[in-house]
Design a protein around this motif. Structure first.
Motif, PDB file in Angstrom:
ATOM      1  N   TYR A 131       0.848  -1.207   0.000  1.00  0.00           N
ATOM      2  CA  TYR A 131       0.000   0.000   0.000  1.00  0.00           C
ATOM      3  C   TYR A 131       0.881   1.254   0.000  1.00  0.00           C
ATOM      4  CZ  TYR A 131      -4.216  -2.780   1.216  1.00  0.00           C
ATOM      5  OH  TYR A 131      -5.269  -3.657   1.218  1.00  0.00           O
ATOM      6  N   PHE A 142      -8.214   4.600  -2.282  1.00  0.00           N
ATOM      7  CA  PHE A 142      -8.339   3.143  -2.385  1.00  0.00           C
ATOM      8  C   PHE A 142      -9.777   2.748  -2.033  1.00  0.00           C
ATOM      9  CE2 PHE A 142      -7.559  -1.286  -1.944  1.00  0.00           C
ATOM     10  CZ  PHE A 142      -6.339  -1.551  -2.556  1.00  0.00           C
ATOM     11  N   TYR A 178      -4.243   7.256   2.619  1.00  0.00           N
ATOM     12  CA  TYR A 178      -5.166   7.187   1.484  1.00  0.00           C
ATOM     13  C   TYR A 178      -6.509   7.798   1.849  1.00  0.00           C
ATOM     14  CZ  TYR A 178      -2.487   3.647  -1.176  1.00  0.00           C
ATOM     15  OH  TYR A 178      -1.536   2.978  -1.903  1.00  0.00           O
TER      16      TYR A 178
END
Ligand code: 5AD
Ligand code: SF4
Length: 338
Positions: A131, A142, A178
């Protein structure tokens, strides 16, 4: 309307007051804008064996494909020239698609869009290190639904994978910075009203930037082929509940809703959804990305699809916005172009 009142409305199956409240909340946060995210389904290989999904490992009746870097970048470019500023690369958990290659693709998108487009990935559970590498390569967002908050049901439906593992991966994504989208399906076998309420509460608890709600559509190529189809209304209730519980969260009007009913996506917008995801997957592969049968985008080609989307949003007094619309949690205020 309080959360308690909203839940009572749902339990009494009173959609209209709930939808009206959800619309009011959506309007107050996003105005009349409906944001677009271009979806590219880049691989349909998957190592997981979810009982509900057509891409499950054991399904031997589909043509498996992977898009290469050139095709993906070309597809992004077409969408970018059209005005899209968010791209979602979605795929199964494909062991044959190296994460380093996905990272290169993110870099490539950054270059050809001069860093103007948001890059969203949706490729399932990966290590925190992966990630991080993808984030460093330019991915901003995401998507990974938790599917159901019922731990027993989750494990049964997801080939033995646990809810805890899924939530752990979502935590990793949030920790890596994210913008995260999650969400759940509605109408899974064994689900109760209580499950739906918990699902919505979990979205709020996670503080996700996007929450997708989609009706489960039984797929004849899966072990759940014979589960009866729940009506779209249940997903509409869930959408309105998410909007009320998570006022600032982006909520897509999902393809699955559009598949169940011709006006399914408009009805989701009328229940508080504020995002549409036009499908940019090259025509020759769209038919192979069959999570469930009858996927509505097969009947929509890209440009015709856009006209159609504009008409759809118009029919519920909304207008399409090409704004990249980052998550509010990311600290970027909405600057919706008029
Ligand atoms: N019906 C509806 N949605 C499905 N998904 C997978 N299979 C189905 C189905 N049969 C959804 C899951 C997954 C997303 C990409 O598609 O929620 O997270
Ligand atoms: Fe794979 Fe996702 Fe389908 Fe599960 S839902 S089989 S993880 S593509």
């Amino acid at each position: 309307m309080s959360w308690k009142q909203a839940v009572e409305c749902f339990c009494r199956r009173e959609l209209e007051p709930l939808a009206a409240e959800a619309r009011r909340v959506a309007m107050s946060v996003f105005g009349d804008a409906v944001f677009l995210r271009g979806l590219i389904e880049y691989t349909n290989y998957c190592r997981v064996n979810c009982l509900y999904c057509g891409l499950r490992r054991s399904n031997v009746d589909i043509n498996r494909y992977r898009l290469n870097r050139e095709i993906i970048l070309e597809t992004v470019m077409k969408g970018f020239e059209f005005g899209l500023r968010t791209f979602v690369l979605q795929g199964g958990e494909d062991e044959g698609f190296p994460m380093a290659e996905l990272a290169e693709i993110c870099r490539g998108i950054g270059e050809i869009t001069r860093g103007e487009a948001a890059i969203t990935l949706s490729c399932g559970i990966r290590s925190r290190k992966e990630y991080r590498m993808l984030k460093e390569a330019g991915a901003n967002r995401f998507l990974m639904r938790f599917e159901t908050s019922d731990a027993r049901l989750h494990r049964y439906l997801r080939g033995g994978l646990t809810l805890a593992r899924r939530l752990g991966a979502l935590e990793d994504l949030l920790a890596e910075g994210y913008q995260v989208g999650s969400g759940f399906m509605v109408g899974l076998p064994g689900e109760r009203d209580e499950t739906i309420i918990r699902n919505v509460e979990l979205c709020a608890q996670l503080g996700v930037d996007m929450a997708g709600v989609g009706p489960f559509i039984p797929n004849p190529q899966t072990p759940l082929a014979h589960v009866p189809q729940e009506p779209l209304e249940k997903s509409l209730f869930a959408t309105a509940l998410v909007r009320i519980a998570c006022p600032e969260t982006h909520i897509p009007a999902t393809t699955a809703a559009g598949t169940l009913a011709a006006d399914g996506r408009e009805r989701m917008i009328a229940c508080g959804a504020n995002v549409l995801m036009p499908n940019l997957t090259p025509e020759n592969h769209k038919k192979d990305y069959l999570l469930y049968p009858g996927k509505v985008c097969l009947r929509e080609t890209v440009l015709k699809g856009f006209d159609d989307l504009a008409r759809r949003t118009g029919s519920v007094n909304r207008r399409i916005s090409f704004d990249r619309a980052d998550g509010i949690r990311a600290g970027v205020p909405y600057q919706v172009s008029k």
